[in-house]
Design a protein around this motif. Structure first.
Motif, PDB file in Angstrom:
ATOM      1  N   TYR A  22       0.890  -1.336   0.489  1.00  0.00           N
ATOM      2  CA  TYR A  22      -0.043   0.009  -0.321  1.00  0.00           C
ATOM      3  C   TYR A  22       0.754   1.169  -0.045  1.00  0.00           C
ATOM      4  O   TYR A  22       0.477   2.128  -0.381  1.00  0.00           O
ATOM      5  CB  TYR A  22      -0.890   0.099   1.067  1.00  0.00           C
ATOM      6  CG  TYR A  22      -3.054  -1.386   1.319  1.00  0.00           C
ATOM      7  CD1 TYR A  22      -2.335  -1.139  -0.532  1.00  0.00           C
ATOM      8  CD2 TYR A  22      -1.743  -1.991   1.530  1.00  0.00           C
ATOM      9  CE1 TYR A  22      -3.863  -1.547  -0.167  1.00  0.00           C
ATOM     10  CE2 TYR A  22      -3.296  -3.132   1.363  1.00  0.00           C
ATOM     11  CZ  TYR A  22      -3.767  -2.825   0.518  1.00  0.00           C
ATOM     12  OH  TYR A  22      -5.304  -4.232   0.202  1.00  0.00           O
ATOM     13  N   PHE A  23       1.903   1.165   0.130  1.00  0.00           N
ATOM     14  CA  PHE A  23       3.165   2.113   0.354  1.00  0.00           C
ATOM     15  C   PHE A  23       3.041   2.341  -1.249  1.00  0.00           C
ATOM     16  O   PHE A  23       3.341   3.852  -1.820  1.00  0.00           O
ATOM     17  CB  PHE A  23       4.384   2.380   1.505  1.00  0.00           C
ATOM     18  CG  PHE A  23       5.654   2.661   0.751  1.00  0.00           C
ATOM     19  CD1 PHE A  23       5.574   4.271   1.018  1.00  0.00           C
ATOM     20  CD2 PHE A  23       6.617   2.390   0.036  1.00  0.00           C
ATOM     21  CE1 PHE A  23       6.492   4.729   0.444  1.00  0.00           C
ATOM     22  CE2 PHE A  23       7.884   3.134  -0.300  1.00  0.00           C
ATOM     23  CZ  PHE A  23       7.645   4.722  -0.070  1.00  0.00           C
ATOM     24  N   GLN A  24       3.545   1.337  -2.577  1.00  0.00           N
ATOM     25  CA  GLN A  24       3.257   2.129  -3.280  1.00  0.00           C
ATOM     26  C   GLN A  24       3.069   1.840  -4.138  1.00  0.00           C
ATOM     27  O   GLN A  24       2.019   2.965  -4.814  1.00  0.00           O
ATOM     28  CB  GLN A  24       3.314   0.187  -3.915  1.00  0.00           C
ATOM     29  CG  GLN A  24       5.896   0.354  -3.297  1.00  0.00           C
ATOM     30  CD  GLN A  24       6.115  -1.273  -4.415  1.00  0.00           C
ATOM     31  OE1 GLN A  24       4.521  -2.235  -4.149  1.00  0.00           O
ATOM     32  NE2 GLN A  24       7.225  -1.659  -4.607  1.00  0.00           N
ATOM     33  N   LEU A  25       1.514   2.335  -3.272  1.00  0.00           N
ATOM     34  CA  LEU A  25      -0.250   2.932  -4.283  1.00  0.00           C
ATOM     35  C   LEU A  25      -0.275   3.951  -2.913  1.00  0.00           C
ATOM     36  O   LEU A  25      -1.446   4.225  -3.603  1.00  0.00           O
ATOM     37  CB  LEU A  25      -1.510   1.634  -3.839  1.00  0.00           C
ATOM     38  CG  LEU A  25      -1.290   0.361  -4.438  1.00  0.00           C
ATOM     39  CD1 LEU A  25      -2.099  -0.933  -4.177  1.00  0.00           C
ATOM     40  CD2 LEU A  25      -0.612   0.312  -5.262  1.00  0.00           C
ATOM     41  N   PHE A  26       0.442   4.305  -2.502  1.00  0.00           N
ATOM     42  CA  PHE A  26       0.242   5.486  -1.995  1.00  0.00           C
ATOM     43  C   PHE A  26      -1.328   5.701  -1.010  1.00  0.00           C
ATOM     44  O   PHE A  26      -2.085   6.513  -0.654  1.00  0.00           O
ATOM     45  CB  PHE A  26       0.637   6.881  -2.778  1.00  0.00           C
ATOM     46  CG  PHE A  26       1.650   7.350  -2.441  1.00  0.00           C
ATOM     47  CD1 PHE A  26       2.731   6.853  -3.155  1.00  0.00           C
ATOM     48  CD2 PHE A  26       1.175   8.438  -1.469  1.00  0.00           C
ATOM     49  CE1 PHE A  26       4.208   7.519  -2.369  1.00  0.00           C
ATOM     50  CE2 PHE A  26       2.978   8.982  -1.668  1.00  0.00           C
ATOM     51  CZ  PHE A  26       4.033   9.151  -1.893  1.00  0.00           C
ATOM     52  N   ASP A  27      -1.675   4.874  -0.613  1.00  0.00           N
ATOM     53  CA  ASP A  27      -2.429   3.960   0.084  1.00  0.00           C
ATOM     54  C   ASP A  27      -2.787   4.502   1.946  1.00  0.00           C
ATOM     55  O   ASP A  27      -2.380   3.169   2.402  1.00  0.00           O
ATOM     56  CB  ASP A  27      -4.059   2.745  -0.170  1.00  0.00           C
ATOM     57  CG  ASP A  27      -4.797   2.244   0.340  1.00  0.00           C
ATOM     58  OD1 ASP A  27      -5.535   3.516   1.015  1.00  0.00           O
ATOM     59  OD2 ASP A  27      -5.982   1.762  -0.313  1.00  0.00           O
TER      60      ASP A  27
END
Ligand SMILES: Nc1ncnc2c1ncn2[C@@H]1O[C@H](COP(=O)(O)OP(=O)(O)OP(=O)(O)O)[C@@H](O)[C@H]1O
Ligand SMILES: [Mg+2]
Lengths: 246, 275
Positions: free
Chosen positions: B232-237
């Motif tokens: 989710y860090f990579q998705l900025f979620d």
């Protein structure tokens, strides 16, 4: 009353025991200490404070192996030893009964201890933790543990010290009751002469440090005849034989 | 830590009254905690309203994500994976650390020799151990758990060494005179004396271990809370990141309350004295 087990006496022959203090000063605690306790006999080790009585017991218990000389423990029966110290040394996280049972060999763990607990007045306290006992009761629990193991030899190190006189007197009688039911070779350290005269068959009198035997005082009279009158006679003859002691 | 429990129970007739006031007394701290947490949520909600942004979701949004992840089962799968690693690393670290600690605490010369090693291991960053473990032993479960344990072991050693130094020789001598077997000595003489130190090592241990486990998962595992947070860090979620974090914190708190504290109460029951 048949003395159980032990057919060999307790024979002590310690040539020397020296402590080295932290500052490198050496303290001779024992020197040529030798005596014998016959089988089934209750002996007292009487001597001035700091003369090396506890040191002697620790050697006999196998807790201190750094000494020169030898000793022989009574054999036969369980071949076990038992000890009661000035501090009761019960495991605080186990109940009175668990403390006693843990000291038993695996095969005797389930043994019936009702009689012993009753005699020592501990029947209602088997499930208490040591922190819930008074010092006198904790000492009784330590006695129960020692006698439960049916040892071939019993060592006691001032088991009645720092109790009020009435409690101490009751405990002495309790000790005599359990011991008479099964006379075990016993060696008790004390510096209370009256106590020694009341309990023992023989008193081993030690000299000042380094400890060695000054002499023996045999008390041949059966214990039930040792009334106050007899006790003061015994005291007098003890003082005649060992002037200046206690 | 040897102070007797203050929650003593007066015997007899007073029991009823005191149990009621006891319930009230037990509830007060719980209420305080609830109100305090509610206040924090409120503050968070207000702040999220004041600065609306995808990178700073409010508690409502996080709760929605949490429910969604729980509904599709992902949440429990990843929580379970992480929890399993925490438990395994904890057991390995406590057992190995305690054995080494007790040995060092009871052998002065060994302690002097190994002390510098201990200082060295205490100061190696967790990240280095993890990276090296993955390089040397491959990206597998054993390397992951081992790396976490190795990070924790020096702390356990230090605490248990203190515990071993504080052992009362009287008990060991009593056990020798009465010929206690090895197992009895460990179970009835050694462990109860070490219990406060085991508890201290456990407490600080679990807190440290689960944080390191997340890093291990982020670097080289394909499941677990750490892996999800990385995803989710990579998705900025941020909402999903917070949902997983809070869920895991909650699980750890529940474990502390339902497992650690009752076990400790049981282990120290003998300290309680009737009033
Ligand atoms: N671990 C030790 N290190 C150095 N000296 C010791 C040690 N233990 C005992 N001593 C010394 O040995 C002597 C005998 O001590 P011990 O404890 O045997 O005396 P005791 O006869 O039992 O005395 P008390 O009646 O006061 O108990 C004492 O002078 C004591 O200072
Ligand atoms: Mg002494």
């Amino acid at each position: 009353m048949q003395p159980v087990g032990a057919v060999v006496p307790l024979r002590v022959d310690i040539a020397e025991k020296t402590f080295r203090s932290a500052q490198g000063v050496s303290i001779a605690a024992l020197q040529d200490l030798s005596f014998e306790v016959r089988q089934g006999e209750f002996a007292c080790l009487l001597g001035p404070s700091g003369c090396g009585k506890t040191t002697t017991l620790r050697i006999l218990l196998g807790l201190d192996k750094d000494f020169s000389g030898s000793f022989q423990l009574p054999e036969g029966g369980s071949n076990r030893i038992a000890a009661v110290f000035q501090e009761p040394i019960l495991l605080p996280w186990r109940t009175v009964e668990q403390n006693v049972r843990l000291a038993l060999p695996k095969s005797l763990r389930a043994k019936n201890l009702d009689g012993l607990f009753d005699t020592l007045g501990l029947a209602g306290m088997r499930s208490l933790y040591p922190a819930e006992l008074s010092l006198g009761l904790a000492r009784r629990a330590a006695l129960a543990r020692a006698f439960a193991t049916e040892p071939a030899v019993l060592f006691l190190d001032e088991p009645f010290a720092s109790l009020d006189e009435r409690t101490a007197e009751r405990l002495r009688h309790l000790l005599l009751t359990v011991w008479s039911a099964r006379p075990t070779t016993a060696l008790m350290v004390t510096h209370n002469l009256r106590e020694a005269l009341m309990l023992s068959d023989r008193i081993i009198v030690l000299a000042q440090r380094p400890a060695h035997v000054l002499g023996m005082f045999d008390v041949r009279l059966p214990r039930q005849y040792r009334n106050p009158q007899v006790m003061s006679d015994l005291l007098r003859s003890f003082h005649q034989k060992f002037p200046g002691v206690a | 830590m040897t102070a007797p429990d203050t929650g003593d129970r007066p015997p007899g007739a007073a029991a009823d009254i005191s149990s009621q006031s006891g319930v009230a007394a037990a509830l007060t701290p719980v209420l305080t905690v609830a109100v305090s947490l509610l206040g924090l949520c409120l503050l968070w909600g207000l702040a999220a309203n004041a600065w609306p942004s995808r990178a700073f979701p409010g508690p409502g949004r996080v709760w929605q994500v949490l429910l969604a992840e729980a509904a599709n089962g992902d949440l429990f799968y990843h929580l379970g994976a992480t929890l399993g690693r925490v438990a395994a690393a904890y057991v390995v670290a406590m057992v190995i650390g305690s054995v080494i600690g007790v040995l060092l605490g009871s052998h002065r010369s060994a302690d002097r020799f190994f002390s510098p090693w201990l200082v060295l291991f205490l100061n190696i960053p967790a990240l280095v151990v993890i990276v090296l473990a993955y390089i040397w032993f491959g990206l597998n479960e054993a390397a992951a758990i081992g790396a976490v344990a190795v990070n924790k072991i020096p702390n356990v050693v230090v605490t248990m060494r203190e515990g071993a130094r504080a052992l009362d020789p009287n008990y060991a001598e009593m056990a020798a005179i009465y010929r206690f077997g090895l197992l009895d000595r460990i179970r009835h003489v050694l462990l109860p004396q070490l219990q406060p130190y085991l508890a201290a090592a456990s407490r600080s241990g679990i807190a440290l271990i689960w944080k390191i486990v997340l890093v291990v998962e982020l670097l080289g595992r394909s499941n677990g809370v750490g892996f999800q947070i990385y995803l989710y860090f990579q998705l900025f979620d941020v909402a999903a990141i917070l949902a997983y974090t809070l869920a895991f914190v909650a699980v750890m708190l529940v474990i502390e309350l339902l497992l650690v504290q009752p076990i400790e109460r049981h282990a120290t029951r003998w300290r309680r004295r009737p009033a």
